[in-house]
Design a protein around this motif. Structure first.
Motif, PDB file in Angstrom:
ATOM      1  N   GLU A   5       0.799  -1.232   0.000  1.00  0.00           N
ATOM      2  CA  GLU A   5       0.000   0.000   0.000  1.00  0.00           C
ATOM      3  C   GLU A   5       0.834   1.285   0.000  1.00  0.00           C
ATOM      4  OE1 GLU A   5      -3.735   2.127   2.296  1.00  0.00           O
ATOM      5  OE2 GLU A   5      -3.086   0.141   2.945  1.00  0.00           O
ATOM      6  N   PRO A   6       1.903   1.393   0.809  1.00  0.00           N
ATOM      7  CA  PRO A   6       2.683   2.645   0.771  1.00  0.00           C
ATOM      8  C   PRO A   6       3.260   2.942  -0.613  1.00  0.00           C
ATOM      9  CG  PRO A   6       3.267   1.364   2.703  1.00  0.00           C
ATOM     10  CD  PRO A   6       2.388   0.487   1.857  1.00  0.00           C
ATOM     11  N   ILE A   7       3.706   1.889  -1.322  1.00  0.00           N
ATOM     12  CA  ILE A   7       4.242   2.098  -2.666  1.00  0.00           C
ATOM     13  C   ILE A   7       3.110   2.471  -3.623  1.00  0.00           C
ATOM     14  CG2 ILE A   7       5.443   1.027  -4.625  1.00  0.00           C
ATOM     15  CD1 ILE A   7       6.902  -0.753  -2.632  1.00  0.00           C
ATOM     16  N   SER A   8       1.966   1.812  -3.511  1.00  0.00           N
ATOM     17  CA  SER A   8       0.818   2.143  -4.366  1.00  0.00           C
ATOM     18  C   SER A   8       0.406   3.598  -4.203  1.00  0.00           C
ATOM     19  CB  SER A   8      -0.372   1.246  -4.034  1.00  0.00           C
ATOM     20  OG  SER A   8      -0.127  -0.062  -4.438  1.00  0.00           O
ATOM     21  N   LYS A   9       0.377   4.074  -2.958  1.00  0.00           N
ATOM     22  CA  LYS A   9       0.003   5.475  -2.707  1.00  0.00           C
ATOM     23  C   LYS A   9       1.028   6.434  -3.313  1.00  0.00           C
ATOM     24  CE  LYS A   9      -2.839   5.003   1.412  1.00  0.00           C
ATOM     25  NZ  LYS A   9      -2.983   5.314   2.832  1.00  0.00           N
ATOM     26  N   LEU A  10       2.316   6.081  -3.203  1.00  0.00           N
ATOM     27  CA  LEU A  10       3.377   6.910  -3.771  1.00  0.00           C
ATOM     28  C   LEU A  10       3.267   6.947  -5.299  1.00  0.00           C
ATOM     29  CD1 LEU A  10       5.856   8.618  -3.129  1.00  0.00           C
ATOM     30  CD2 LEU A  10       7.230   6.517  -3.137  1.00  0.00           C
ATOM     31  N   ILE A  11       3.010   5.789  -5.897  1.00  0.00           N
ATOM     32  CA  ILE A  11       2.829   5.717  -7.352  1.00  0.00           C
ATOM     33  C   ILE A  11       1.633   6.563  -7.773  1.00  0.00           C
ATOM     34  CG2 ILE A  11       2.209   4.170  -9.265  1.00  0.00           C
ATOM     35  CD1 ILE A  11       3.855   1.966  -7.762  1.00  0.00           C
ATOM     36  N   ASP A  12       0.528   6.443  -7.048  1.00  0.00           N
ATOM     37  CA  ASP A  12      -0.663   7.249  -7.355  1.00  0.00           C
ATOM     38  C   ASP A  12      -0.359   8.746  -7.271  1.00  0.00           C
ATOM     39  OD1 ASP A  12      -2.198   5.020  -7.813  1.00  0.00           O
ATOM     40  OD2 ASP A  12      -3.149   5.025  -5.825  1.00  0.00           O
ATOM     41  N   SER A  13       0.437   9.127  -6.264  1.00  0.00           N
ATOM     42  CA  SER A  13       0.799  10.537  -6.110  1.00  0.00           C
ATOM     43  C   SER A  13       1.606  11.031  -7.299  1.00  0.00           C
ATOM     44  CB  SER A  13       1.600  10.749  -4.825  1.00  0.00           C
ATOM     45  OG  SER A  13       0.809  10.464  -3.705  1.00  0.00           O
ATOM     46  N   PHE A  14       2.552  10.213  -7.769  1.00  0.00           N
ATOM     47  CA  PHE A  14       3.364  10.615  -8.909  1.00  0.00           C
ATOM     48  C   PHE A  14       2.542  10.691 -10.194  1.00  0.00           C
ATOM     49  CE2 PHE A  14       7.305   9.267  -6.513  1.00  0.00           C
ATOM     50  CZ  PHE A  14       7.899  10.515  -6.532  1.00  0.00           C
ATOM     51  N   THR A  15       1.556   9.812 -10.369  1.00  0.00           N
ATOM     52  CA  THR A  15       0.755   9.837 -11.602  1.00  0.00           C
ATOM     53  C   THR A  15      -0.132  11.081 -11.686  1.00  0.00           C
ATOM     54  OG1 THR A  15      -0.984   8.459 -10.621  1.00  0.00           O
ATOM     55  CG2 THR A  15       0.686   7.330 -11.947  1.00  0.00           C
ATOM     56  N   LYS A  16      -0.329  11.776 -10.569  1.00  0.00           N
ATOM     57  CA  LYS A  16      -1.115  13.015 -10.583  1.00  0.00           C
ATOM     58  C   LYS A  16      -0.324  14.190 -11.154  1.00  0.00           C
ATOM     59  CE  LYS A  16      -4.055  11.563  -6.802  1.00  0.00           C
ATOM     60  NZ  LYS A  16      -4.299  11.623  -5.374  1.00  0.00           N
ATOM     61  N   LEU A  17       0.991  14.017 -11.269  1.00  0.00           N
ATOM     62  CA  LEU A  17       1.830  15.083 -11.817  1.00  0.00           C
ATOM     63  C   LEU A  17       1.711  15.091 -13.343  1.00  0.00           C
ATOM     64  CD1 LEU A  17       5.037  14.538  -9.648  1.00  0.00           C
ATOM     65  CD2 LEU A  17       3.294  16.297  -9.347  1.00  0.00           C
ATOM     66  N   PRO A  18       1.768  16.291 -13.959  1.00  0.00           N
ATOM     67  CA  PRO A  18       1.635  16.358 -15.421  1.00  0.00           C
ATOM     68  C   PRO A  18       2.801  15.667 -16.120  1.00  0.00           C
ATOM     69  CG  PRO A  18       2.238  18.495 -14.514  1.00  0.00           C
ATOM     70  CD  PRO A  18       1.958  17.597 -13.352  1.00  0.00           C
ATOM     71  N   GLY A  19       2.488  14.905 -17.155  1.00  0.00           N
ATOM     72  CA  GLY A  19       3.519  14.254 -17.948  1.00  0.00           C
ATOM     73  C   GLY A  19       4.084  12.980 -17.349  1.00  0.00           C
TER      74      GLY A  19
END
Length: 198
Positions: A5-19
């Motif tokens: 879960e901590p990695i999934s949340k981090l990945i989700d956070s990065f995908t919110k960034l443009p590009g």
């Protein structure tokens, strides 16, 4: 694919960034996980501090850590010329050129009826108030050369016209080093329109 879960949340956070797509987000997440703890804390603190300490200049709308911003405080700049841009990044691009010595006004967007963005949703009312209270001779409209930028420039020019303030638009056309054969019709048209005598 399953991630803790901590990695999934981090990945989700990065995908919110443009590009940043899913693959890049995974790479970034694992890069951060492999960083030293001090580096991760410094990175996190930089994000938090940027969000907390930055604000918009009450005069021009540029992003700043002091109000008014350093450009608005600079008495050596020409207050009679205001360059209107869409985004704080545009101010930074203009400043890198080191040729414009006037002041700025940041709109924080462009008029886009398709997206439900009207003049009141961007920094147009503040611009009009500013023009009433300051002695401005020229307004340079440096919005992006796309449909929204052009619509915004046209709207502002029509709004300002009765005041008698000279309103100009930055030139558009072929970039230096560009080839005619690769230019689209609109770019070529704008380049012809903005031709000048040598």
């Amino acid at each position: 694919m399953y991630y803790p879960e901590p990695i999934s949340k981090l990945i989700d956070s990065f995908t919110k960034l443009p590009g940043i797509g899913p693959k890049t987000a995974v790479r970034l997440a694992f890069f951060v996980i492999n960083m030293k703890d001090d580096d991760v804390l410094n990175f996190a603190n930089s994000l938090v501090n940027a969000k907390r300490e930055l604000t918009h200049c009450s005069v021009c709308g540029h992003i700043t850590d002091q109000d008014p911003c350093s450009i608005c405080q600079d008495n050596t700049r020409d207050e009679s010329i205001i360059c209107v841009v869409q985004d704080p990044k545009d101010v930074i691009a203009m400043e890198k050129m080191r040729e414009f010595r006037g002041k700025y006004h940041v709109l924080h967007g462009a008029i886009s009826p398709m997206d439900g963005i009207g003049p009141e949703d961007i920094n147009v009312p503040d611009l009009i108030n500013r023009l009433k209270n300051e002695d401005v001779d020229e307004l340079i409209l440096a919005t992006n050369p796309n449909i929204e930028g052009e619509a915004t420039a046209m709207y502002i020019s029509r709004l300002v016209r009765p005041s008698g303030i000279r309103t100009t638009r930055i030139a558009h056309g072929l970039p230096v080093g560009g080839d005619l054969e690769y230019a689209d019709e609109v770019t070529l048209s704008k380049a012809l329109e903005g031709r000048r005598e040598l």
